[in-house]
Design an enzyme around this catalytic site. Structure first.
Site, PDB file in Angstrom:
ATOM      1  N   ASP A 100       0.799  -1.231   0.000  1.00 51.88           N
ATOM      2  CA  ASP A 100       0.000   0.000   0.000  1.00 51.88           C
ATOM      3  C   ASP A 100       0.833   1.283   0.000  1.00 51.88           C
ATOM      4  OD1 ASP A 100      -2.038  -1.802   0.335  1.00 51.88           O
ATOM      5  OD2 ASP A 100      -2.875  -0.865   2.124  1.00 51.88           O
ATOM      6  N   HIS A 155      -5.797   9.550   0.952  1.00 53.26           N
ATOM      7  CA  HIS A 155      -5.560   8.648   2.082  1.00 53.26           C
ATOM      8  C   HIS A 155      -6.174   9.211   3.373  1.00 53.26           C
ATOM      9  CE1 HIS A 155      -3.531   5.762   4.738  1.00 53.26           C
ATOM     10  NE2 HIS A 155      -3.223   5.073   3.638  1.00 53.26           N
ATOM     11  N   HIS A 245       3.754  -2.185   3.087  1.00 52.40           N
ATOM     12  CA  HIS A 245       3.736  -0.811   2.576  1.00 52.40           C
ATOM     13  C   HIS A 245       5.025  -0.481   1.838  1.00 52.40           C
ATOM     14  CE1 HIS A 245       0.887  -0.875   5.942  1.00 52.40           C
ATOM     15  NE2 HIS A 245       0.241   0.077   5.300  1.00 52.40           N
TER      16      HIS A 245
END
Length: 283
Positions: A100, A155, A245
């Site tokens: 992500d 986000h 991530h």
């Protein structure tokens, strides 16, 4: 503009990076920390854009490489549904790495190199602002066959009305298509928050809301890379979706952990698949 202005903006940029360390690993239902509902600052975006990554990316791609325009669809049984993991037929030992918050300078490129060296395909969930700042990295990801999902524009974690949620998702989807030709029905809500309007809008569009069943916990600012490795290797099950991530902060520890995660899972007999591939294997 004054030198003091740029100094202040640089300080704001560093604070923004630090505050996003826990970006996507929060447990759904918990309260987000202060400052995480803010978009990337202009100075931060500029900092991202100024990284000299273009030549490095081009060097990785064959001059004759042809970028296809894939569409990442989901089976009917998963459309408009929330997915944490998949139960593959015959309990086959398959696992999906999901990554992500990118595309991100340096970190994403390093992770792509590691994945390529180990012949592993993963699924990347892009933030619109990061994609806007790093289009060439995104193009490399698509050219090398990784699956792509939508992770909103800013986000944000906060509650949104339908118009804002629509903008967050559609604006990102439009840029994904404009930049890479990709259309995707995979959506991941920032922080795993399912009740702030984003998941509801994604489901209304028949997207699959992709969560995770296993986290590396690589946003823990105090953990060492070996902890990320242990988290994944100890918790792996057939059909697991692993959360990692490549952006949103300093991900050097994730890069360090990734080769051990891959080798450890292979030793356990796991085969790596993308999330679209995993969904197709669902019972």
């Amino acid at each position: 503009m004054t030198d003091n202005y740029f100094k202040r903006q640089k300080i704001i940029s560093f604070v923004a990076i630090a505050s996003t360390i826990t970006a996507c690993s929060m447990v759904p239902g918990t309260s987000p920390q202060l400052g995480l509902n803010k978009p990337l600052s202009k100075s931060h975006t500029a900092q991202v854009q100024n990284h000299p990554v273009k030549d490095q990316i081009n060097a990785q791609l064959s001059p004759s490489a042809k970028v296809e325009n894939p569409t990442f669809t989901v089976p009917a049984k998963f459309q408009g549904k929330t997915v944490y993991q998949v139960h593959p037929r015959n309990n086959e030992k398959v696992i999906a790495l999901s990554i992500d918050d990118g595309p991100w300078p340096k970190t994403t490129l390093q992770m792509l190199d590691i994945l390529k060296q180990n012949d592993v395909k993963a699924t990347f969930f892009w933030v619109g602002q990061a994609l806007q700042a790093n289009p060439d990295i995104a193009k490399r990801e698509v050219a090398e066959g990784y699956a792509i999902g939508n992770h909103t524009w800013h986000h944000w974690y906060r509650r949104m009305d339908e118009a804002t949620a629509k903008s967050e998702i559609d604006r990102t989807a439009d840029l994904i298509y404009k930049t890479t030709g990709v259309k995707t029905a995979l959506f991941r809500p920032p922080g795993g928050f399912l009740n702030n309007g984003l998941a509801a809008y994604a489901k209304s569009q028949k997207d699959a809301v992709i969560m995770w069943s296993l986290t590396s916990a690589d946003t823990d600012p105090h953990a060492k890379p070996q902890a990320f490795v242990n988290n994944v290797l100890k918790g792996a099950k057939p059909g697991s979706i692993v959360l990692m991530h490549d952006g949103g902060g300093d991900r050097r520890r994730t890069v360090e952990a990734l080769p051990q995660i891959i080798s450890g899972l292979k030793q356990q007999g796991y085969r790596f698949v993308t999330i679209p591939e995993l969904l197709k294997m669902g019972q």
